[in-house]
Design a protein around this motif. Structure first.
Motif, PDB file in Angstrom:
ATOM      1  N   LEU A  31       0.814  -1.210   0.000  1.00 30.72           N
ATOM      2  CA  LEU A  31       0.000   0.000   0.000  1.00 30.72           C
ATOM      3  C   LEU A  31       0.849   1.261   0.000  1.00 30.72           C
ATOM      4  O   LEU A  31       0.515   2.249  -0.658  1.00 30.72           O
ATOM      5  CB  LEU A  31      -0.956   0.000   1.196  1.00 30.72           C
ATOM      6  N   LYS A  32       1.970   1.238   0.704  1.00 32.38           N
ATOM      7  CA  LYS A  32       2.867   2.395   0.716  1.00 32.38           C
ATOM      8  C   LYS A  32       3.440   2.622  -0.674  1.00 32.38           C
ATOM      9  O   LYS A  32       3.464   3.757  -1.176  1.00 32.38           O
ATOM     10  CB  LYS A  32       4.000   2.196   1.715  1.00 32.38           C
ATOM     11  N   SER A  35       0.776   3.937  -3.057  1.00 28.22           N
ATOM     12  CA  SER A  35       0.398   5.327  -2.817  1.00 28.22           C
ATOM     13  C   SER A  35       1.339   6.301  -3.516  1.00 28.22           C
ATOM     14  O   SER A  35       0.985   7.454  -3.740  1.00 28.22           O
ATOM     15  CB  SER A  35       0.354   5.623  -1.315  1.00 28.22           C
ATOM     16  N   GLU A  36       2.527   5.829  -3.877  1.00 29.61           N
ATOM     17  CA  GLU A  36       3.506   6.675  -4.553  1.00 29.61           C
ATOM     18  C   GLU A  36       3.444   6.526  -6.082  1.00 29.61           C
ATOM     19  O   GLU A  36       4.214   7.180  -6.786  1.00 29.61           O
ATOM     20  CB  GLU A  36       4.909   6.339  -4.050  1.00 29.61           C
ATOM     21  N   ARG A  39      -1.962   6.401 -11.468  1.00 33.84           N
ATOM     22  CA  ARG A  39      -3.046   5.475 -11.834  1.00 33.84           C
ATOM     23  C   ARG A  39      -2.642   4.495 -12.940  1.00 33.84           C
ATOM     24  O   ARG A  39      -2.941   3.311 -12.871  1.00 33.84           O
ATOM     25  CB  ARG A  39      -4.286   6.258 -12.245  1.00 33.84           C
TER      26      ARG A  39
END
Length: 53
Positions: A31-32, A35-36, A39
């Motif tokens: 997830l980390k 997040s970077e 899309r």
């Protein structure tokens, strides 16, 4: 007292001991990283993962 995160074996090679005794939480790491990403990158990874199934 700081923990030792690197040791040497008999042949002198460095060993990373920083993660000994910790349990990996792969979901949080994923997830980390996600997040970077933008899309398009996330969609590309989803397509690759679906192709593996």
């Amino acid at each position: 007292m700081p923990e030792i995160s690197e040791r040497s074996d008999k042949s002198g090679r460095k060993l990373n001991t920083g993660n000994i005794g910790t349990k990996a939480n792969h979901k949080e790491k994923i997830l980390k990283i996600a997040s970077e990403m933008d899309r398009d990158e996330i969609e590309e990874i989803i397509e690759l993962l679906e192709a593996m199934l």
